[in-house]
Scaffold this motif. Structure first.
Motif, PDB file in Angstrom:
ATOM      1  N   PHE A 149      24.993  17.563   3.807  1.00 37.23           N
ATOM      2  CA  PHE A 149      25.245  16.046   4.317  1.00 37.23           C
ATOM      3  C   PHE A 149      26.061  15.469   3.367  1.00 37.23           C
ATOM      4  O   PHE A 149      26.908  14.607   3.582  1.00 37.23           O
ATOM      5  CB  PHE A 149      23.846  15.487   4.605  1.00 37.23           C
ATOM      6  N   LYS A 150      25.491  15.740   2.074  1.00 35.85           N
ATOM      7  CA  LYS A 150      26.175  15.095   0.849  1.00 35.85           C
ATOM      8  C   LYS A 150      27.663  15.165   0.944  1.00 35.85           C
ATOM      9  O   LYS A 150      28.712  14.197   0.888  1.00 35.85           O
ATOM     10  CB  LYS A 150      25.628  15.548  -0.486  1.00 35.85           C
ATOM     11  N   ARG A 151      28.056  16.403   1.141  1.00 33.02           N
ATOM     12  CA  ARG A 151      29.558  16.681   1.184  1.00 33.02           C
ATOM     13  C   ARG A 151      30.235  16.049   2.191  1.00 33.02           C
ATOM     14  O   ARG A 151      31.515  15.790   2.138  1.00 33.02           O
ATOM     15  CB  ARG A 151      29.790  18.379   1.171  1.00 33.02           C
ATOM     16  N   ALA A 152      29.738  16.367   3.470  1.00 33.57           N
ATOM     17  CA  ALA A 152      30.267  15.821   4.592  1.00 33.57           C
ATOM     18  C   ALA A 152      30.425  14.055   4.316  1.00 33.57           C
ATOM     19  O   ALA A 152      31.464  13.556   5.121  1.00 33.57           O
ATOM     20  CB  ALA A 152      29.690  16.254   5.984  1.00 33.57           C
ATOM     21  N   TRP A 153      29.313  13.551   4.154  1.00 33.20           N
ATOM     22  CA  TRP A 153      29.316  12.193   3.859  1.00 33.20           C
ATOM     23  C   TRP A 153      30.535  11.595   3.008  1.00 33.20           C
ATOM     24  O   TRP A 153      31.250  10.882   3.211  1.00 33.20           O
ATOM     25  CB  TRP A 153      27.982  11.782   3.090  1.00 33.20           C
ATOM     26  N   GLN A 154      30.587  12.321   1.705  1.00 34.49           N
ATOM     27  CA  GLN A 154      31.827  12.063   0.896  1.00 34.49           C
ATOM     28  C   GLN A 154      33.116  12.212   1.493  1.00 34.49           C
ATOM     29  O   GLN A 154      34.034  11.543   1.007  1.00 34.49           O
ATOM     30  CB  GLN A 154      31.553  12.839  -0.622  1.00 34.49           C
ATOM     31  N   ALA A 155      33.216  13.468   2.246  1.00 32.70           N
ATOM     32  CA  ALA A 155      34.582  13.530   2.788  1.00 32.70           C
ATOM     33  C   ALA A 155      34.687  12.683   4.083  1.00 32.70           C
ATOM     34  O   ALA A 155      35.991  12.743   4.683  1.00 32.70           O
ATOM     35  CB  ALA A 155      34.578  15.227   3.093  1.00 32.70           C
ATOM     36  N   LEU A 170      29.803   3.326   5.922  1.00 34.82           N
ATOM     37  CA  LEU A 170      29.258   2.812   4.629  1.00 34.82           C
ATOM     38  C   LEU A 170      29.890   3.206   3.466  1.00 34.82           C
ATOM     39  O   LEU A 170      30.599   2.588   2.330  1.00 34.82           O
ATOM     40  CB  LEU A 170      27.659   3.339   4.252  1.00 34.82           C
ATOM     41  N   VAL A 171      30.483   4.499   3.469  1.00 35.60           N
ATOM     42  CA  VAL A 171      31.070   5.091   2.160  1.00 35.60           C
ATOM     43  C   VAL A 171      32.310   4.681   2.221  1.00 35.60           C
ATOM     44  O   VAL A 171      33.095   4.389   0.964  1.00 35.60           O
ATOM     45  CB  VAL A 171      30.894   6.614   2.196  1.00 35.60           C
ATOM     46  N   ALA A 172      33.079   4.106   3.397  1.00 39.71           N
ATOM     47  CA  ALA A 172      34.305   3.665   3.529  1.00 39.71           C
ATOM     48  C   ALA A 172      34.368   2.327   2.868  1.00 39.71           C
ATOM     49  O   ALA A 172      35.537   1.967   2.047  1.00 39.71           O
ATOM     50  CB  ALA A 172      34.833   3.713   4.891  1.00 39.71           C
ATOM     51  N   SER A 173      33.302   1.541   3.147  1.00 41.57           N
ATOM     52  CA  SER A 173      33.452   0.071   2.596  1.00 41.57           C
ATOM     53  C   SER A 173      32.975  -0.032   0.949  1.00 41.57           C
ATOM     54  O   SER A 173      33.174  -0.796   0.406  1.00 41.57           O
ATOM     55  CB  SER A 173      32.445  -0.787   3.511  1.00 41.57           C
ATOM     56  N   ALA A 174      32.285   1.107   0.680  1.00 39.76           N
ATOM     57  CA  ALA A 174      32.039   1.168  -0.732  1.00 39.76           C
ATOM     58  C   ALA A 174      32.532   2.755  -1.549  1.00 39.76           C
ATOM     59  O   ALA A 174      31.716   3.259  -1.530  1.00 39.76           O
ATOM     60  CB  ALA A 174      30.519   0.933  -1.067  1.00 39.76           C
ATOM     61  N   PRO A 175      33.826   2.477  -1.542  1.00 37.79           N
ATOM     62  CA  PRO A 175      34.319   3.974  -2.076  1.00 37.79           C
ATOM     63  C   PRO A 175      34.002   4.216  -3.427  1.00 37.79           C
ATOM     64  O   PRO A 175      34.071   5.454  -3.739  1.00 37.79           O
ATOM     65  CB  PRO A 175      35.668   3.586  -2.020  1.00 37.79           C
ATOM     66  N   HIS A 176      33.279   3.638  -4.300  1.00 35.74           N
ATOM     67  CA  HIS A 176      32.940   3.904  -5.618  1.00 35.74           C
ATOM     68  C   HIS A 176      31.546   4.176  -5.810  1.00 35.74           C
ATOM     69  O   HIS A 176      30.753   4.167  -6.981  1.00 35.74           O
ATOM     70  CB  HIS A 176      33.566   2.805  -6.648  1.00 35.74           C
ATOM     71  N   LEU A 177      30.887   4.757  -4.661  1.00 38.95           N
ATOM     72  CA  LEU A 177      29.780   5.400  -4.700  1.00 38.95           C
ATOM     73  C   LEU A 177      29.528   6.821  -5.516  1.00 38.95           C
ATOM     74  O   LEU A 177      30.382   7.506  -5.291  1.00 38.95           O
ATOM     75  CB  LEU A 177      28.979   5.282  -3.647  1.00 38.95           C
ATOM     76  N   THR A 178      28.485   7.088  -6.350  1.00 33.77           N
ATOM     77  CA  THR A 178      28.143   8.291  -6.975  1.00 33.77           C
ATOM     78  C   THR A 178      26.836   8.805  -5.935  1.00 33.77           C
ATOM     79  O   THR A 178      25.778   7.942  -5.881  1.00 33.77           O
ATOM     80  CB  THR A 178      27.957   8.403  -8.539  1.00 33.77           C
ATOM     81  N   ILE A 179      27.028   9.950  -5.310  1.00 34.95           N
ATOM     82  CA  ILE A 179      25.988  10.653  -4.668  1.00 34.95           C
ATOM     83  C   ILE A 179      25.329  11.857  -5.393  1.00 34.95           C
ATOM     84  O   ILE A 179      26.306  12.571  -5.546  1.00 34.95           O
ATOM     85  CB  ILE A 179      26.437  10.955  -3.244  1.00 34.95           C
TER      86      ILE A 179
END
Length: 185
Positions: free
Chosen positions: A73-79, A123-132
């Protein structure tokens, strides 16, 4: 903790019959007096309670499988891979966020794997500098999202049948205080 959750799913009579008989070894005749039922009915209540416990053990996903799903899930979300996320989420999945009124969070739970996937990608597109980060959350594999080195969200997952069925996202800063110092491993 899992045992306490299963106890909560039992009726009060099942709980009493199970605990008095299986834990404290009371005979069913004495339990019948306490709950105002027949010994046979108390025996059936205890049997039903044991069945609930067996079913909960059988339905819980082993930690390694859950860890793999959370990692995927983490990998797919980041990608930002919507189709991969949809494949990991149960079609009837639910995502719930708690901002405590202090930070942004969806007010209503999001239902459906495809809708959840799109919300997370947006969400990840609007906040690109997230660390998961993959972390244990309530003793289970989960995710911690940091923004600028500060914990912004802690996510817990329920998994059943090889798919994510529920996501809880805690965003309320008051509930995240203990994560600020303790979980930077």
């Amino acid at each position: 903790m899992a045992f306490l959750v299963v106890l909560e799913t039992m009726t009060p009579a099942e709980r009493v019959a199970f605990i008095l008989h299986d834990v404290f070894r009371y005979p069913f005749a004495e339990i019948a007096e306490v709950v105002g039922r027949t010994p046979a009915a108390c025996r059936q209540l205890a049997t039903s309670a044991r069945r609930r416990i067996r079913e909960s053990r059988a339905s819980s996903t082993p930690g390694a499988q859950q860890a793999g799903l959370v990692r995927d899930f983490k990998r797919a979300w980041q990608a930002r891979d919507i189709s991969a996320l949809i494949g990991l989420l149960d079609p009837d999945a639910t995502a719930t966020a708690d901002g405590g009124g202090l930070v942004s969070a969806t007010l209503e739970p999001v239902h459906g794997g495809e809708r959840i996937a799109r919300v997370f990608v947006d969400l990840v597109a609007s906040a690109p500098h997230l660390t998961i980060l993959e972390r244990l959350v309530n003793g289970q594999p989960g995710l911690v999202v940091e923004q600028g080195g500060v914990t912004a969200t802690v996510m817990a997952f329920d998994v059943l049948g090889g798919r994510i069925t529920r996501i809880w996202s805690v965003r309320n800063p008051e509930k995240l205080r203990s994560w600020q110092a303790d979980h930077h491993a």
